[in-house]
Design a protein around this motif. Structure first.
Motif: not given
Lengths: 198, 198
Positions: A1-5, A8, A12, A27
């Protein structure tokens, strides 16, 4: 999972589906919101909740406001004899920013389209006809977009309007600040045909 | 008041201040949200509230997530010996989308700037140096932007790093799918200098 949580990523994703935005701009917006003072994002979200709860179309003209009858329709200082027909609420707001029109509006919410099965009823055209008598209208301004769809719809409405009414459209010509060299041929031709005394 | 209600105007104003948006695109987004199924805007605002409450920078690397230690730093499968230094969380996410790097990150949150009074402490460079020993780092990849500010900051960090450490930077050259005719001279020169066996 690249984008935080998960949240999140979901935010996005939801932002990316807004008109004019995509994953990259969504983003950027979400990261900028997270990076700002705490409270700014909460403020934006509270505003959104309030607008989601209160915003609704005017039952008379279709403008968006927080009341059943919008401030323009409710304003006794606006002339009742003129109705300006527009495609969208955005177009109504654009005309209001110009402050040139002091009558009332009628928002169609689109244009006629056989392909998308959008007929006169979907655009509230019967409702427009009913307003003519009730509001003693003497002039209908067809301020639709200068596109094929807009002009087709304008012609349909003009035909449906009763006789004895003044029906007008916006002037076509060179936009203020426009340079002839950058204008399309159609606009130049229309401006030349509708030329006026200097 | 052209734009519906005070709340709608405030929402458009707040949206217009987001990066990449302006009054026109904010108006378009808000109108599209109002025009959608009820509940969609409430959903977006609920997501925003949750992210506002939970999102925070990782105390170790600066990545944004909903935990004190972000999923990347907490992942035992990630190599601890390599730290990739990036300017922003957006850059970290971009590298993660590439799936090429399996080590950990360090987010600077900007670049050195005498004009804006941003010094090494503001960028967490002392914190980076402290991590080197604690995490037994053997390679630092300086993945800063190929701008003057990014490369100046990269040089500063390279000088501050202790000897015996492998310090690398991203390769410069022709982007995948790039056409030479459209590239700037600097990139072509860099690609030619760093040419490799075919």
């Amino acid at each position: 999972m690249a984008e935080g949580s998960d949240d999140i990523q979901a935010l996005i994703g939801a932002m990316a589906r807004l008109p004019g935005l995509g994953p990259r701009s969504a983003r950027r917006i979400v990261l900028s919101l997270i990076g700002r003072k705490p409270g700014q994002m909460a403020q934006l979200s509270a505003l959104m909740t309030r607008v989601a709860e209160t915003a609704r179309p005017c039952t008379r003209c279709g403008n968006i406001s927080d009341r059943e009858i919008c401030p323009i329709c409710a304003d006794p200082a606006r002339q009742t004899g003129e109705i300006c027909v527009v495609e969208s609420v955005a177009d109504l707001w654009a005309l209001e920013r110009g402050r040139a029109f002091r009558g009332r509006y009628h928002v169609l919410g689109g244009t006629l389209s056989a392909l998308d099965e959008i007929g006169p009823e979907d655009l509230g055209i019967p409702r427009l006809l009913a307003r003519l008598e009730a509001e003693q209208v003497s002039e209908v301004i067809l301020a639709l977009n200068a596109t094929i769809e807009g002009q087709t719809t304008a012609h349909y409405i003009a035909d449906a309007l009763p006789d004895g009414l003044s029906v007008t459209g916006l002037a076509q010509g060179v936009p203020i600040g426009g340079e002839l060299d950058y204008l399309d041929d159609g606009t130049i031709t229309a401006a030349l045909r509708a030329r006026r005394r200097f």
